[in-house]
Design a protein around this motif. Structure first.
Motif, PDB file in Angstrom:
ATOM      1  N   SER A  71       0.828  -1.216   0.000  1.00 50.02           N
ATOM      2  CA  SER A  71       0.000   0.000   0.000  1.00 50.02           C
ATOM      3  C   SER A  71       0.860   1.263   0.000  1.00 50.02           C
ATOM      4  CB  SER A  71      -0.921   0.002   1.223  1.00 50.02           C
ATOM      5  OG  SER A  71      -0.153  -0.051   2.427  1.00 50.02           O
ATOM      6  N   ASN A  72       2.158   1.079  -0.185  1.00 51.54           N
ATOM      7  CA  ASN A  72       3.056   2.225  -0.184  1.00 51.54           C
ATOM      8  C   ASN A  72       2.706   3.191  -1.311  1.00 51.54           C
ATOM      9  OD1 ASN A  72       5.796   3.556  -1.137  1.00 51.54           O
ATOM     10  ND2 ASN A  72       6.067   2.992   1.002  1.00 51.54           N
ATOM     11  N   GLN A  73       2.847   4.478  -1.043  1.00 52.81           N
ATOM     12  CA  GLN A  73       2.502   5.490  -2.025  1.00 52.81           C
ATOM     13  C   GLN A  73       3.304   5.319  -3.318  1.00 52.81           C
ATOM     14  OE1 GLN A  73       2.254   9.525  -0.526  1.00 52.81           O
ATOM     15  NE2 GLN A  73       2.861  10.382  -2.491  1.00 52.81           N
ATOM     16  N   THR A 108       1.712   4.431  -6.936  1.00 51.22           N
ATOM     17  CA  THR A 108       1.965   5.413  -8.000  1.00 51.22           C
ATOM     18  C   THR A 108       2.588   4.741  -9.214  1.00 51.22           C
ATOM     19  OG1 THR A 108       2.296   7.161  -6.357  1.00 51.22           O
ATOM     20  CG2 THR A 108       3.135   7.564  -8.579  1.00 51.22           C
ATOM     21  N   THR A 166      10.176   8.008  -1.337  1.00 48.50           N
ATOM     22  CA  THR A 166       9.425   7.409  -0.230  1.00 48.50           C
ATOM     23  C   THR A 166      10.324   7.178   0.973  1.00 48.50           C
ATOM     24  OG1 THR A 166       7.848   6.344  -1.707  1.00 48.50           O
ATOM     25  CG2 THR A 166       8.097   5.389   0.472  1.00 48.50           C
ATOM     26  N   PRO A 210      -0.806  15.431  -5.101  1.00 54.62           N
ATOM     27  CA  PRO A 210       0.312  14.475  -5.086  1.00 54.62           C
ATOM     28  C   PRO A 210       0.273  13.614  -6.343  1.00 54.62           C
ATOM     29  CG  PRO A 210      -0.860  14.473  -2.989  1.00 54.62           C
ATOM     30  CD  PRO A 210      -1.691  15.282  -3.933  1.00 54.62           C
ATOM     31  N   ALA A 241       0.564  10.502  -6.710  1.00 57.32           N
ATOM     32  CA  ALA A 241      -0.246   9.286  -6.561  1.00 57.32           C
ATOM     33  C   ALA A 241      -1.707   9.563  -6.888  1.00 57.32           C
ATOM     34  CB  ALA A 241      -0.115   8.736  -5.142  1.00 57.32           C
TER      35      ALA A 241
END
Length: 604
Positions: free
Chosen positions: A53-55, A59, A163, A421, A423
Motif C-alpha cells: 500500500s506504499n505510495q 503510484t 518514499t 500528489p 499518486a
C-alpha cells in the motif's frame, strides 16, 4: 549490533545471492524478504505488508497503467512510423532522430514501454538504411534511461527513493528537481554517440545475400496462379515491371523452374516467389488471376470488414526464433499472413519448399496480415505483435490517441505544479482513461507487468528493518570512518559508483532501497546535504551501463542487437564514468553551496 541487526544482515546476504544468481525470480525473492522479516519479528505485520500500500508502489502501478493505455491507442507506433521517415543512411543523423524523442518520452512514460515500441521500428529502420541495428539500439537504451532520470515519474527508482526520504523525515524531492541532472546526462549521451561514440559499438550486421537487398516497404510473398488462362493473356512481365515486382523463383509442383522460359506459359497452381512493396501486394489481392498464398490449406476467406496491416514481431514474442508456420499463426491469432519482411538474412536453402516454410522469425521482422477488425485487441496479438500501420481498413481512432496524451499531460501538470500528489493525479488519470474507454478494464490486468509491483512491495520492508534495527546507522558509521578527511564531492562520487556497481548484480530498485537508508543516516552525522547523497544513490542505481544485467531496458536490446557483454563495457564505461563525475560535481555544487573539489584543485 543487536540480534535483529544480524538477522537482517543474514536475510540481506541470502537475498543478494538470490538476486545475483536468479535461482528464483527477483519478485519472488523480494516477497521472501518481506516474509522472512515478519517471521523473525524484525518488522511487524503492518510494516511487512506496508510495501503493498506504499505510495510509491501504488503510484508506479498507476503510471504503468497510464503507459499501457497510451500504448493501447497506437500513438507511440504512429510516432515511430513518422520518425522512420526522417531516418538517414548517416548513423549520426539517425541517432539524433531516435534519441531525442526517446529521451523526452522516457521522462514521462515507462522507458521499458518506450523501448519495446521503438525496438522493432528501429531495427526495421536500420535495415532499410543499411545500418547495423547494434549501432542504434544501445544508444537508444542509454538515452531512455537518462531521460527517465529527468522527472520524479521518469523511473520507479526516483519514486522509491522519495518514499524512503519521507520515512526519514527528509525533505522530499520535487517533480522537476531531477531535471538538471537528467537533461545534462541526455545532452552528453546524444553528443557522445552522435559525434563518434557509436564507433565504440561493434557493427554486427550480417552481410546480406546479393538478392536480398530490400528497399523501404519491400516484402517477400508467394502468389499462386489461380486462373492461368487469364494470366497468360496478359503480358505478366510488363505488369510486374509496372508494379515494380521482382520475381525471385518460379515453383511448379515443388520444382524450381526457369522463370524466363515458363513465365509466358504458367499453369494452374504455379507459385511465384516475389519481392514487392505493400501497395503492389494489395493490388495483387484484388486481381482475379493471382492469389496471395497464405500457406493455409483452406485458402483466404474474404471479409468485407477485414483489415490489411503491417505488424512487427515484439521483443517478448513467442514467434521469435521459431520457423514460421502460417497454419499455426492463423489458429493462434485468427489472421492470414500475406508476406514477410525480415531484418536479417533470408536464404532459400531448400527451394522445393514454400516460402513461409523456410523462414525463421526474428524480433523486428514485419508480417503483412489480413485480419478481422478487432485483431489488435486480442491479448495474444498484443503480446507477440506490434501494430506498425494499417494499410487497408479501419485504423485506431486518432481522437483516442489525443485524449490519452491529454490525460497524461494533465497528470504531469497536476503533479509538477504541486496541485495534487503524484499518486492522486496518476490514479485519477487511470480512472479517466477507463471511463473514456481508452482501454477495457477487463483486459487491463493482462497489460501490466505485475512482477514490478511485487518486487517493490516485497523489498520496501527491508528499508524499514534497517531503520528499526539501527543497521543503517551502523553502516553509516563505517562509511564515516573510511571517508574521514575527504571532501564532500568524493563521498558523493563514492556512493554514486558503489550504487552503480551494486546495481549491476541486483535490480536497480533493490540497490537504491539498500543504499538509501545508509546515506540518509550518514547525512545526519555529517555536514553533507542529505538530498545530495540521496540523489547520488538514485542516479547511481540507474546508471548501470556496463552490463545488461542491472536494468531491464538493457536486457531487452541484448538479443536483437546481437551484443556481447564486452560491448556494454566498451561503450558503457566511458558514459558511466563521465555521468558519475558530472552528476557528483553538480550535486556538490547545488546542495553544498559550492564545489569543494574545484576549490581544492584551484588551491593546488
Amino acid at each position: 549490533m543487536s540480534v535483529d541487526a544480524y538477522i537482517v544482515i543474514a536475510i540481506l546476504v541470502v537475498a543478494l545471492f538470490l538476486f545475483i544468481t536468479e535461482k528464483v525470480s527477483i519478485d519472488l525473492t523480494a516477497i521472501l524478504i518481506a516474509v522472512s522479516l515478519m517471521l523473525t519479528g524484525v518488522v511487524s505485520i503492518p510494516e511487512g505488508l506496508s510495501g503493498f500500500s506504499n505510495q510509491a508502489t501504488i503510484t508506479i502501478l498507476a503510471l504503468l497503467i497510464l503507459s499501457a493505455g497510451l500504448e493501447e491507442t497506437g500513438l507511440l507506433e504512429r510516432l515511430g512510423f513518422s520518425l522512420s521517415k526522417l531516418a538517414s543512411s548517416s548513423v549520426p543523423i539517425t541517432l539524433l532522430v531516435i534519441m531525442i524523442p526517446a529521451a523526452i518520452l522516457s521522462a514521462f512514460l515507462n522507458n521499458t514501454a518506450v523501448i519495446t515500441i521503438f525496438l522493432p521500428i528501429v531495427i526495421t529502420m536500420a535495415n532499410q538504411k543499411n545500418i547495423s541495428p547494434s549501432l542504434l539500439l544501445m544508444p537508444l537504451a542509454f538515452v531512455s534511461i537518462l531521460g527517465g532520470m529527468s522527472t520524479l515519474i521518469g523511473t520507479s527508482t526516483n519514486l522509491l527513493v522519495n518514499t524512503v526520504a519521507r520515512q526519514y523525515g527528509t525533505d522530499v524531492l520535487t517533480f522537476f528537481e531531477f531535471a538538471p541532472y537528467g537533461i545534462a546526462g541526455v545532452i552528453f549521451c546524444i553528443f557522445f554517440f552522435a559525434f563518434g561514440g557509436y564507433k565504440l559499438i561493434p557493427s554486427r550486421k550480417r552481410v546480406k545475400d546479393y538478392n536480398q537487398k530490400f528497399t523501404t516497404d519491400t516484402y517477400q510473398a508467394e502468389i499462386v496462379i489461380s486462373n492461368p488462362e487469364y494470366i497468360n493473356s496478359l503480358n505478366l512481365k510488363e505488369l510486374f515491371k509496372k508494379k515494380e515486382i521482382e520475381i525471385i523463383k518460379l515453383l511448379r509442383k515443388r520444382e524450381v523452374q526457369n522463370v524466363q522460359l515458363h513465365l509466358d506459359e504458367l499453369e494452374k497452381d504455379d507459385r511465384l516467389i516475389i519481392k514487392a512493396d505493400v501497395k503492389a501486394l494489395i493490388s495483387l489481392q484484388e486481381d482475379d488471376g493471382l492469389t496471395l498464398h497464405t500457406g493455409i490449406k483452406e485458402g483466404l476467406e474474404k471479409d468485407k470488414d477485414s483489415i490489411i496491416a503491417e505488424t512487427v514481431v515484439s521483443p517478448s514474442s513467442s514467434l521469435a526464433g521459431n520457423l514460421f508456420n502460417p497454419a499455426s499463426f492463423h489458429r493462434k491469432y485468427g489472421a492470414y499472413p500475406l508476406a514477410i519482411r525480415q531484418v536479417s538474412d533470408v536464404y532459400f536453402r531448400n527451394l522445393g519448399k514454400r516460402l513461409f516454410a523456410i523462414n525463421r522469425i526474428n524480433i523486428g521482422d514485419s508480417i503483412l496480415v489480413e485480419a478481422p477488425p478487432h485483431f489488435f485487441e486480442k491479448p495474444e496479438v498484443k503480446h507477440d505483435l506490434i501494430q506498425y500501420r494499417i494499410l487497408q481498413g479501419k485504423s485506431k481512432p486518432i481522437f483516442k490517441q489525443l485524449i490519452a496524451a491529454a490525460i497524461i499531460l494533465l497528470v504531469v501538470l497536476l503533479a509538477a505544479l504541486d496541485i495534487t500528489p503524484i499518486a492522486v493525479s496518476a490514479l485519477g488519470g487511470v480512472v479517466l482513461m477507463a471511463f473514456l474507454g481508452i482501454f477495457k478494464t477487463e483486459k487491463l490486468y493482462e497489460k501490466i507487468d505485475w512482477r514490478i509491483y511485487f518486487l517493490l512491495a516485497g523489498i520496501i520492508p527491508l528499508g524499514v528493518a534497517m531503520q528499526n534495527t539501527g543497521l543503517d546507522k551502523e553502516m553509516a558509521a563505517l562509511v564515516i570512518l573510511s571517508t574521514e578527511g575527504f571532501e564532500p564531492f568524493w563521498v558523493i562520487l563514492a556512493f554514486f559508483l558503489t550504487t552503480t556497481l551494486v546495481t549491476n548484480f541486483i535490480s536497480n530498485n533493490a540497490a537504491a532501497l539498500l543504499m538509501a537508508p545508509v546515506v540518509l543516516s550518514l547525512a545526519g552525522q555529517t555536514d553533507i546535504d542529505p538530498k545530495a547523497l540521496l540523489l547520488a544513490v538514485t542516479f547511481g542505481a540507474s546508471t548501470c551501463f556496463v552490463s545488461p544485467l542491472g536494468y531491464h531496458t538493457l536486457a531487452i536490446i541484448y538479443g536483437p542487437g546481437k551484443y556481447k557483454f564486452s560491448d556494454y563495457l566498451r561503450a558503457g564505461l566511458p558514459i558511466t564514468l563521465v555521468i558519475a563525475f558530472l552528476f557528483s560535481l553538480m550535486l556538490d555544487y547545488n546542495y553544498n553551496g559550492e564545489a569543494a573539489i574545484i576549490r581544492s584543485l584551484l588551491a593546488k
